[in-house]
Design a protein around this motif. Structure first.
Motif, short mmCIF file in Angstrom:
data_model
loop_
_atom_site.label_atom_id
_atom_site.label_comp_id
_atom_site.label_asym_id
_atom_site.label_seq_id
_atom_site.Cartn_x
_atom_site.Cartn_y
_atom_site.Cartn_z
N PHE A 142 0.84 -1.19 0.00
CA PHE A 142 0.00 0.00 0.00
C PHE A 142 0.88 1.24 0.00
O PHE A 142 1.89 1.31 0.71
N ALA A 143 0.50 2.23 -0.80
CA ALA A 143 1.26 3.47 -0.87
C ALA A 143 0.30 4.66 -0.78
O ALA A 143 -0.75 4.67 -1.43
N SER A 144 0.66 5.63 0.02
CA SER A 144 -0.15 6.84 0.21
C SER A 144 0.51 8.02 -0.48
O SER A 144 1.70 8.30 -0.27
N SER A 145 -0.26 8.70 -1.31
CA SER A 145 0.24 9.89 -2.00
C SER A 145 0.76 10.92 -1.00
O SER A 145 1.84 11.50 -1.18
N THR A 146 0.01 11.13 0.08
CA THR A 146 0.42 12.10 1.10
C THR A 146 1.77 11.71 1.69
O THR A 146 2.66 12.57 1.85
N ASP A 147 1.95 10.44 2.00
CA ASP A 147 3.23 9.99 2.56
C ASP A 147 4.38 10.22 1.58
O ASP A 147 5.47 10.67 1.98
N TYR A 148 4.14 9.92 0.31
CA TYR A 148 5.21 10.05 -0.68
C TYR A 148 5.57 11.52 -0.92
O TYR A 148 6.74 11.86 -1.09
N TYR A 149 4.55 12.40 -0.92
CA TYR A 149 4.83 13.82 -1.12
C TYR A 149 5.51 14.42 0.11
O TYR A 149 6.53 15.11 0.00
N THR A 150 4.92 14.20 1.28
CA THR A 150 5.43 14.88 2.48
C THR A 150 6.79 14.35 2.93
O THR A 150 7.56 15.08 3.57
N SER A 151 7.09 13.10 2.61
CA SER A 151 8.38 12.53 3.01
C SER A 151 9.53 12.97 2.12
O SER A 151 10.70 12.73 2.43
#
Length: 524
Positions: A142-151
């Motif tokens: 599972f991958a979250s757009s928010t996680d990928y952007y904010t990280s």
């Protein structure tokens, strides 16, 4: 992996193998550096997950499994949630709608959960999706757009977008109306004032540093586009993700053909290669309208699984992916029985036929053991005439028809009884209406009753069917179909029904004679 299976799979016309062969052609010598082939599915958590969402993961998994039959290369599957998208409208099928309206435009991970169970609306919907995918045992990350952007994981790709800003504009602007072109920007800054995802023109100040400028409530703002302070417009975001992650395969619905075309062009502008994939047709509701997360029309995942088992849903999703199909309660019984027809046929088929059999792709060639001694349709007819019935009572009737009938011997039938009881209660019972027989039908029913009374104990379903068949061949009926229709409408209360010999054997001769007596009483 046997050589015979691989060689047969290379020639198979089953659509998962046809799709998998695209990846062999993409990397005839394997992916550079031995990297795994990357499959991706996307999900927009702006509404509750529906069967269309699950369908994409299932079909992609089928292609992935087919690829494993063709190649020893490793693979990965990412289920990507676009949970940084702004909430554009309030779904019709969720509570606390007034509260949600106060957060329109904010990233879905910043919108409170209207169900008050999770930290955000996105977290709620993501959890539902993962719960369902886990129930099916999908192998995914599972991958979250928010996680990928904010990280910062997307920062390098975002710099690439800023460096090719004009090239992306050259792709997108000709596809937009004049009014939209005036304000369109590939980059959507997050307002430092309101937290809303802004749809405003953006100026690239320093691509390498990631700096952009835009107007927010009348003030010129210069801020970073990195670290979650902006996100990309949908088609640009999709292309950036393909390039940043190295996606090799992603399918999409027919409604996204234009998006695939534009995103593929943008991926090339960014120096990447668009993934392989195909466009499937959309599921429609019973009125022929496209299923929508926000409308909540069509079926939910939980609804299907209340009235049919997991494998029946997988079967429905597998069949004819490029044909629009109506998805409503009425398709469930047929999906259950057709699944079992294909499953029964599988062991006696040639390898070529097995690879084209839907159950091969549903179970990745590892079919479970077990058999189903009665059809789901027959079960529904039984439960329908029983009225308020318990599972134990249904098993009691099954003993008339199935040797050694027990939940231990037939666990899958035991599960189906639960589904049949629920389906009959909610959809069959409210529609049943037994009509009085016409005079010629009543005469035929009297003949049937007399011949059933004369049967020896333990008469087979085939013996009973022969009796039914011979009565219908008399001059009283223009065709056998008219006789069977009369039986269904007067005895069962429905326009369609089962093989009557099987039904009578299952329901019991004495009980069936009671149904006939009730019908004849209406004709008196």
């Amino acid at each position: 992996m046997t050589d015979e299976l691989r060689s047969t799979a290379l020639e198979s016309k089953a659509w998962p193998y046809e799709e998998a062969r695209k990846l062999l052609k993409r990397y005839p010598d394997g992916k550079p550096g031995g990297a795994p082939i990357l499959f991706e599915t996307g999900y927009g958590p702006s509404g509750l997950p529906h069967i269309g969402t699950f369908n994409e993961v299932l079909r992609t998994t089928m292609v992935r499994n087919a690829f494993h039959a063709l190649s020893d290369q490793k693979t990965r599957l990412i289920a990507f949630s676009d949970d940084m998208d702004g909430l554009r409208k309030v779904p019709d099928n969720v509570p606390n709608q007034e509260m949600l309206r106060e957060h329109l435009g904010k990233p879905l991970t910043q919108v409170p959960d209207p169900f008050e169970k999770f930290d955000s609306f996105a977290a709620h919907n993501n959890a539902l999706l993962r719960q369902f995918l886990d129930r099916y045992g999908f192998d995914y990350e599972f991958a979250s757009s928010t996680d990928y952007y904010t990280s910062g994981r997307f920062d390098d790709a975002l710099r690439l977008v800023l460096k090719h800003f004009q090239g992306i504009q050259d792709v997108m602007l000709p596809t937009l109306r004049a009014e939209r072109r005036a304000t369109y920007s590939p980059v959507l800054p997050i307002s430092p004032k309101s937290g809303i995802v802004l749809q405003v023109p953006v100026e690239v100040v320093d691509a390498e540093a990631g700096l952009i400028a835009f107007e927010d409530e009348g003030e010129r703002i210069v801020q970073s586009a990195l670290g979650g302070l902006s996100k990309l417009q949908w088609k640009v975001d999709w292309a950036m993700r393909w390039v940043a992650l190295g996606v090799d395969y992603e399918m999409a619905g027919k409604d996204l053909i234009d998006s695939v075309t534009q995103s593929s062009k943008i991926a090339r502008v960014l120096g990447g290669r668009p993934p392989e994939g195909f466009n499937y047709e959309m599921f429609l509701d019973e009125h022929g309208e496209k299923i929508s997360k926000s409308k909540g029309n069509g079926l939910s995942l939980d609804q299907w699984l209340t009235y049919g088992p997991e494998e029946s849903l997988a079967f429905f999703a597998y069949r004819e992916p490029k044909k629009a199909k109506q998805l409503h309660m009425g398709v469930i019984p047929r999906a259950v029985d057709e699944y079992w027809q294909f499953r029964v046929n599988y062991p006696n088929q040639s390898l070529k036929e097995q690879l084209g059999n839907p159950v091969h792709h549903i179970h990745d060639g590892k079919l479970p053991e077990g058999e189903l001694p009665v059809t789901f349709g027959l079960l529904l007819n039984l439960v329908g005439v029983m009225g308020e019935a318990t599972k134990e009572q249904v098993w009691g009737y099954l003993a008339n028809y199935v040797p050694e009938a027990s939940a231990e011997k037939y666990p899958e039938l035991d599960r189906l009884i639960d589904h049949a009881l629920a389906y009959a209660r909610d959809f069959v019972a409210p529609t049943l209406q037994r009509r009085a027989p016409e005079p010629h039908e009543a005469e035929a029913l009297c003949q049937l009753d007399a011949q059933l009374a004369a049967l020896p104990a333990g008469a087979s379903a085939e013996d009973i069917q022969n009796i039914v068949y011979e009565i219908g061949k008399t001059d009283a009926f223009p065709s056998l179909r008219d006789w069977f229709k009369a039986l269904y409408e007067t005895l069962l209360g429905s326009a369609q029904g089962p093989r009557m010999g099987s039904f009578i054997a299952l329901y019991g001769v004495d009980n069936s004679r009671k149904l006939i007596a009730e019908a004849l009483a209406k004709a008196a």
